[in-house]
Design a protein around this motif. Structure first.
Motif, PDB file in Angstrom:
ATOM      1  N   LEU A  68      13.154   3.718   6.961  1.00 32.59           N
ATOM      2  CA  LEU A  68      11.916   3.216   5.811  1.00 32.59           C
ATOM      3  C   LEU A  68      10.794   4.535   6.552  1.00 32.59           C
ATOM      4  O   LEU A  68       9.615   5.302   7.253  1.00 32.59           O
ATOM      5  CB  LEU A  68      10.995   2.658   7.160  1.00 32.59           C
ATOM      6  CG  LEU A  68      11.828   0.242   6.802  1.00 32.59           C
ATOM      7  CD1 LEU A  68      10.993   0.193   8.261  1.00 32.59           C
ATOM      8  CD2 LEU A  68      11.903   0.447   5.676  1.00 32.59           C
ATOM      9  N   ARG A  69      10.264   4.504   4.605  1.00 35.71           N
ATOM     10  CA  ARG A  69       9.453   5.610   4.323  1.00 35.71           C
ATOM     11  C   ARG A  69       7.834   5.061   5.291  1.00 35.71           C
ATOM     12  O   ARG A  69       7.845   4.010   5.536  1.00 35.71           O
ATOM     13  CB  ARG A  69       8.910   5.580   3.533  1.00 35.71           C
ATOM     14  CG  ARG A  69      10.647   6.506   2.287  1.00 35.71           C
ATOM     15  CD  ARG A  69      10.438   6.113   0.869  1.00 35.71           C
ATOM     16  NE  ARG A  69      12.019   7.102   0.567  1.00 35.71           N
ATOM     17  CZ  ARG A  69      12.141   6.334  -0.360  1.00 35.71           C
ATOM     18  NH1 ARG A  69      12.418   5.869  -1.561  1.00 35.71           N
ATOM     19  NH2 ARG A  69      13.961   7.020  -0.772  1.00 35.71           N
TER      20      ARG A  69
ATOM     21  N   VAL B 193      15.676   0.231  -2.256  1.00 36.42           N
ATOM     22  CA  VAL B 193      14.947  -1.143  -0.669  1.00 36.42           C
ATOM     23  C   VAL B 193      17.035  -1.193  -0.370  1.00 36.42           C
ATOM     24  O   VAL B 193      17.662  -1.400  -1.671  1.00 36.42           O
ATOM     25  CB  VAL B 193      15.231  -2.611  -1.638  1.00 36.42           C
ATOM     26  CG1 VAL B 193      16.144  -2.981  -2.798  1.00 36.42           C
ATOM     27  CG2 VAL B 193      14.964  -3.878  -0.845  1.00 36.42           C
ATOM     28  N   LEU B 194      17.362  -1.364   0.711  1.00 34.84           N
ATOM     29  CA  LEU B 194      18.074  -1.745   1.401  1.00 34.84           C
ATOM     30  C   LEU B 194      18.336  -3.156   2.032  1.00 34.84           C
ATOM     31  O   LEU B 194      17.579  -3.102   2.664  1.00 34.84           O
ATOM     32  CB  LEU B 194      19.093  -0.252   2.710  1.00 34.84           C
ATOM     33  CG  LEU B 194      19.678  -1.006   3.388  1.00 34.84           C
ATOM     34  CD1 LEU B 194      20.904  -0.566   2.496  1.00 34.84           C
ATOM     35  CD2 LEU B 194      19.427   0.180   4.963  1.00 34.84           C
ATOM     36  N   ILE B 195      19.385  -3.633   1.141  1.00 35.68           N
ATOM     37  CA  ILE B 195      19.554  -4.873   1.592  1.00 35.68           C
ATOM     38  C   ILE B 195      20.764  -4.743   2.813  1.00 35.68           C
ATOM     39  O   ILE B 195      22.558  -4.618   2.356  1.00 35.68           O
ATOM     40  CB  ILE B 195      19.994  -5.938   0.504  1.00 35.68           C
ATOM     41  CG1 ILE B 195      18.977  -5.993  -0.220  1.00 35.68           C
ATOM     42  CG2 ILE B 195      20.303  -7.504   0.685  1.00 35.68           C
ATOM     43  CD1 ILE B 195      19.603  -6.292  -1.835  1.00 35.68           C
TER      44      ILE B 195
ATOM     45  N   THR C 229      16.313   7.337   2.969  1.00 33.73           N
ATOM     46  CA  THR C 229      14.837   6.778   3.835  1.00 33.73           C
ATOM     47  C   THR C 229      14.931   5.699   2.265  1.00 33.73           C
ATOM     48  O   THR C 229      15.394   6.037   1.322  1.00 33.73           O
ATOM     49  CB  THR C 229      13.970   7.140   3.796  1.00 33.73           C
ATOM     50  OG1 THR C 229      13.937   8.592   3.024  1.00 33.73           O
ATOM     51  CG2 THR C 229      14.670   8.533   5.272  1.00 33.73           C
ATOM     52  N   PHE C 230      14.358   4.165   3.468  1.00 28.21           N
ATOM     53  CA  PHE C 230      14.398   3.044   2.625  1.00 28.21           C
ATOM     54  C   PHE C 230      12.331   2.932   1.842  1.00 28.21           C
ATOM     55  O   PHE C 230      11.917   3.294   3.464  1.00 28.21           O
ATOM     56  CB  PHE C 230      14.662   2.166   2.307  1.00 28.21           C
ATOM     57  CG  PHE C 230      16.193   2.484   2.732  1.00 28.21           C
ATOM     58  CD1 PHE C 230      16.964   2.891   1.758  1.00 28.21           C
ATOM     59  CD2 PHE C 230      16.880   3.340   3.322  1.00 28.21           C
ATOM     60  CE1 PHE C 230      18.773   2.997   1.008  1.00 28.21           C
ATOM     61  CE2 PHE C 230      18.498   3.142   3.547  1.00 28.21           C
ATOM     62  CZ  PHE C 230      18.612   3.270   2.504  1.00 28.21           C
ATOM     63  N   ASP C 231      11.779   2.291   0.842  1.00 29.06           N
ATOM     64  CA  ASP C 231      11.054   1.405   0.951  1.00 29.06           C
ATOM     65  C   ASP C 231      10.461   0.512   1.630  1.00 29.06           C
ATOM     66  O   ASP C 231       9.986  -0.119   1.666  1.00 29.06           O
ATOM     67  CB  ASP C 231      10.662   1.896  -0.550  1.00 29.06           C
ATOM     68  CG  ASP C 231      10.040   2.844  -0.971  1.00 29.06           C
ATOM     69  OD1 ASP C 231       9.494   3.566  -0.583  1.00 29.06           O
ATOM     70  OD2 ASP C 231      11.226   3.263  -2.061  1.00 29.06           O
ATOM     71  N   ALA C 232      11.968  -0.369   1.547  1.00 29.27           N
ATOM     72  CA  ALA C 232      12.454  -1.327   2.543  1.00 29.27           C
ATOM     73  C   ALA C 232      13.795  -1.621   2.931  1.00 29.27           C
ATOM     74  O   ALA C 232      14.572  -1.324   2.446  1.00 29.27           O
ATOM     75  CB  ALA C 232      12.012  -2.666   1.197  1.00 29.27           C
TER      76      ALA C 232
ATOM     77  N   ARG D 196       3.923   0.211  -4.460  1.00 26.56           N
ATOM     78  CA  ARG D 196       4.598   1.216  -4.590  1.00 26.56           C
ATOM     79  C   ARG D 196       5.563   1.426  -6.740  1.00 26.56           C
ATOM     80  O   ARG D 196       5.935   0.191  -6.240  1.00 26.56           O
ATOM     81  CB  ARG D 196       5.320   1.255  -3.113  1.00 26.56           C
ATOM     82  CG  ARG D 196       6.117   2.460  -3.703  1.00 26.56           C
ATOM     83  CD  ARG D 196       5.877   2.635  -2.314  1.00 26.56           C
ATOM     84  NE  ARG D 196       5.459   2.737  -0.752  1.00 26.56           N
ATOM     85  CZ  ARG D 196       5.870   3.042   0.605  1.00 26.56           C
ATOM     86  NH1 ARG D 196       7.391   3.529   1.013  1.00 26.56           N
ATOM     87  NH2 ARG D 196       4.805   2.228   1.510  1.00 26.56           N
ATOM     88  N   PRO D 197       5.466   2.377  -6.405  1.00 29.26           N
ATOM     89  CA  PRO D 197       6.234   2.752  -7.728  1.00 29.26           C
ATOM     90  C   PRO D 197       7.606   2.711  -6.970  1.00 29.26           C
ATOM     91  O   PRO D 197       8.174   3.757  -6.398  1.00 29.26           O
ATOM     92  CB  PRO D 197       6.063   3.883  -8.637  1.00 29.26           C
ATOM     93  CG  PRO D 197       4.728   4.719  -7.236  1.00 29.26           C
ATOM     94  CD  PRO D 197       4.791   3.473  -6.470  1.00 29.26           C
TER      95      PRO D 197
END
Length: 225
Positions: free
Chosen positions: A174-175, A67-69, A138-141, A62-63
């Motif tokens: 999450l997306r 990320v949320l840590i 929102t986040f991808d991870a 995914r481009p």
């Protein structure tokens, strides 16, 4: 008087909103202790790096993902994410002002300085559970490392994050096709089942061997979409 490396040296001790947090040096290691409970040190970092890498791999190209840590800790996850140009944005949520200070101008800056200078990086001072429930971002991870595991939480209220309601909140952030990665000091088949019951797919556990005892693990799951 010379410092004995057999005895930890307290570098800073503060009373935060959730109790006492301590940064100490033990030999060549820096350690974070919360309310007398050992959280982490600078001895290795393999599992923290795997937490980030496993999430990125699961995103399958995914481009420029965001990320949320969850949890700054000693900074291994942040430093590793910021060193990878494939991440588009890196947001870290940390509830202890002391921990952030130790990275900004304290002993942990040696680990995190390049990451904190990266324009992709943002640090948020907040309780992760409040943030997950309240943010509109929102986040991808999501890479979560705020406890010793779903069954071994640092503070009592954290157990809600690993409940069906908490996981539903994570899924909301999450997306579609996004990845949830949760670090743990020990495997938890029960948590794997909770992830599946909460609607996550591709639930699996990756082990990280340690010098002694059971391996550290990263629990991984994907939001459908």
């Amino acid at each position: 008087m010379p410092v004995s490396y057999d005895t930890p040296e307290v570098l800073d001790r503060r009373e935060g909103p959730y109790g006492e947090v301590v940064l100490r040096r033990h030999g060549g290691l820096l350690q974070i202790i919360a309310n007398g409970c050992f959280l982490m040190d600078t001895s290795d970092g393999r599992s923290e790096r795997l937490l980030v890498d496993a999430a990125l791999t699961a995103l399958d190209g995914r481009p420029a993902p965001h990320v949320l840590i969850g949890g700054l800790g000693v900074g291994f996850s942040l430093a590793h994410a910021a060193a990878d140009p494939r991440w588009g944005r890196v947001t870290v949520v940390e509830r202890e002002r002391a921990v952030i200070d130790w990275h900004l101008d304290g002993p942990l800056a040696a680990i995190s300085r390049p990451a904190l200078a990266d324009p992709r990086t943002a640090i948020v001072l907040a309780d992760l559970i409040d943030y997950v429930n309240e943010t509109s971002d929102t986040f991808d991870a999501l890479c979560l490392d705020i406890d010793n595991g779903p069954a071994w939480t640092v503070t009592e209220g954290n157990d809600g994050l690993y409940s069906p309601a908490g996981l539903a909140s994570c899924a909301r952030l999450l997306r579609p096709g996004g990845v949830l990665a949760v670090w743990s000091a020990q495997p938890s088949p029960k948590f794997e089942g909770t992830l599946g019951n909460a609607g996550f797919q591709q639930v699996r556990t990756e082990e990280i061997p340690v010098a002694r005892g059971v391996p550290d693990v990263v629990h991984l799951a994907v939001r459908p979409g």
